[in-house]
Design a protein around this motif. Structure first.
Motif, PDB file in Angstrom:
ATOM      1  N   ASP A   6       0.806  -1.283   0.122  1.00 30.10           N
ATOM      2  CA  ASP A   6       0.135  -0.006   0.026  1.00 30.10           C
ATOM      3  C   ASP A   6       0.717   1.140   0.144  1.00 30.10           C
ATOM      4  O   ASP A   6       1.872   1.047   0.642  1.00 30.10           O
ATOM      5  N   ILE A   7       0.295   2.349  -0.443  1.00 31.14           N
ATOM      6  CA  ILE A   7       1.006   3.695  -0.520  1.00 31.14           C
ATOM      7  C   ILE A   7       0.193   4.302   0.505  1.00 31.14           C
ATOM      8  O   ILE A   7      -1.043   4.552   0.770  1.00 31.14           O
ATOM      9  N   PRO A   8       0.852   4.615   1.753  1.00 33.57           N
ATOM     10  CA  PRO A   8       0.297   5.348   3.016  1.00 33.57           C
ATOM     11  C   PRO A   8      -0.249   6.551   2.433  1.00 33.57           C
ATOM     12  O   PRO A   8      -0.081   7.321   1.750  1.00 33.57           O
ATOM     13  N   ASN A   9      -1.725   6.483   2.936  1.00 28.43           N
ATOM     14  CA  ASN A   9      -2.755   7.618   2.723  1.00 28.43           C
ATOM     15  C   ASN A   9      -3.698   7.224   3.606  1.00 28.43           C
ATOM     16  O   ASN A   9      -4.115   6.169   4.332  1.00 28.43           O
ATOM     17  N   LYS A  10      -4.728   8.457   3.780  1.00 28.77           N
ATOM     18  CA  LYS A  10      -5.872   8.308   4.688  1.00 28.77           C
ATOM     19  C   LYS A  10      -6.928   7.510   4.349  1.00 28.77           C
ATOM     20  O   LYS A  10      -7.644   7.025   5.090  1.00 28.77           O
ATOM     21  N   LEU A  11      -6.796   6.889   3.113  1.00 29.52           N
ATOM     22  CA  LEU A  11      -7.791   5.832   2.785  1.00 29.52           C
ATOM     23  C   LEU A  11      -7.159   4.579   2.413  1.00 29.52           C
ATOM     24  O   LEU A  11      -7.798   3.618   1.842  1.00 29.52           O
ATOM     25  N   GLN A  12      -5.964   4.330   3.117  1.00 23.40           N
ATOM     26  CA  GLN A  12      -5.382   2.900   3.028  1.00 23.40           C
ATOM     27  C   GLN A  12      -6.303   1.818   3.728  1.00 23.40           C
ATOM     28  O   GLN A  12      -6.859   2.046   4.652  1.00 23.40           O
ATOM     29  N   GLU A  14      -9.092   1.241   2.464  1.00 25.71           N
ATOM     30  CA  GLU A  14     -10.737   1.538   2.353  1.00 25.71           C
ATOM     31  C   GLU A  14     -11.190   0.465   1.576  1.00 25.71           C
ATOM     32  O   GLU A  14     -10.762   0.494   0.267  1.00 25.71           O
ATOM     33  N   TYR A  25     -16.274  12.767   4.908  1.00 22.59           N
ATOM     34  CA  TYR A  25     -15.886  13.808   3.712  1.00 22.59           C
ATOM     35  C   TYR A  25     -16.996  14.702   3.206  1.00 22.59           C
ATOM     36  O   TYR A  25     -16.856  15.393   2.426  1.00 22.59           O
TER      37      TYR A  25
END
Length: 271
Positions: A6-12, A14, A25
């Protein structure tokens, strides 16, 4: 076993369908690309098909307005769309094919309107060119495009009761363009004074509805409407455009009055 990367992000992690994610949102502020823009949709069936006597005075009004207001002109299809749909439905064409076919007709009307508006620096654009509008408007151009939203072959399946007619047509396309651009208003120019409780050209006792909400209009489930039903559903999800205003494009000055903020015609609120 191979690990998921995964690329780290707030939607990881999801699924992008979780309800609580939508709540997180829903109130985020949106960029309004052109907050002073007036989107004016010129009906094909209600305006352009009438020809010289109706179209040319309207062209003068729109051109004059463009000298003082940011405007995007959007065209409908009209009688040729109905002819094409009649043939296509009879031959069993899928909804997406019908959408692809009929979009060509509203494009023809956009080309004609851009040509007529050429004294006011009209520029015919395509639906994929919307993000060019800030530059075009800054250069003094008057953009003109067709209203059929670019679903094309990917158009949503039609409700069974619609017999295959594409649900997203030119009224809907005008609203979607206004919404994504964060426009100031969206005006639909028709051949009637606004929305009536029944068809005004068939029933002399029809009464004008000066103001109503989209949800109220959906609940009424009227036999006929002056605008597309799909537009009412989309309005309930609007983030930028608070209302749609329907005015009579056959009457000189009605679009001008709507643009300066007068409550003429019918206002349908997006709620």
């Amino acid at each position: 076993m191979h690990e998921r990367h995964d690329i780290p992000n707030k939607l990881q992690g999801e699924t992008l369908v979780r309800k609580q994610l939508f709540e997180k949102y829903k109130d985020r502020p949106l960029v309004r690309i052109l907050p002073e823009l007036n989107v004016v949709k010129i009906g094909g069936h209600g305006i352009i098909d009438y020809g010289h006597d109706v179209v040319l005075p309207l062209v003068d009004e729109l051109g004059t307005l463009s000298e003082h207001h940011q405007m995007l002109i959007i065209t409908g299809g009209g009688v040729r769309v109905r002819h094409m749909m009649d043939i296509g439905l009879d031959l069993g064409m899928p909804t997406g094919v019908l959408a692809e076919l009929t979009s060509k007709i509203s494009e023809q009307n956009a080309l004609m309107m851009a040509t007529l508006l050429s004294p006011w620096k009209a520029k015919r654009i395509h639906t994929t060119d919307l993000l060019e509008l800030p530059t075009l408007l800054a250069m003094g151009a008057l953009p003109v495009t067709h209203g059929t939203p670019p679903y094309g072959l990917y158009e949503h399946p039609s409700e069974r009761s619609n017999g295959g007619i594409p649900p997203h047509r030119t009224d809907t396309g005008a609203f979607l363009a206004a919404e994504v651009l964060g426009a100031k208003r969206c005006i639909l120019a028709k051949n009637v004074d606004g929305l009536y409780d029944k068809h005004p050209l068939k029933y002399p006792d029809a009464e004008l509805i000066p103001e109503i909400t989209a949800s109220e209009l959906i609940e009424m489930d009227m036999e006929d409407l002056v605008l597309e039903r799909k537009l009412l559903e989309i309005m309930l999800e609007s983030r930028n455009i608070p209302c749609v205003q329907i005015v009579n494009g056959h009457k000189k000055g009605m679009i001008t009055r709507a643009i300066i903020g007068e409550n003429v015609g019918t206002i349908i609120w997006a709620r």
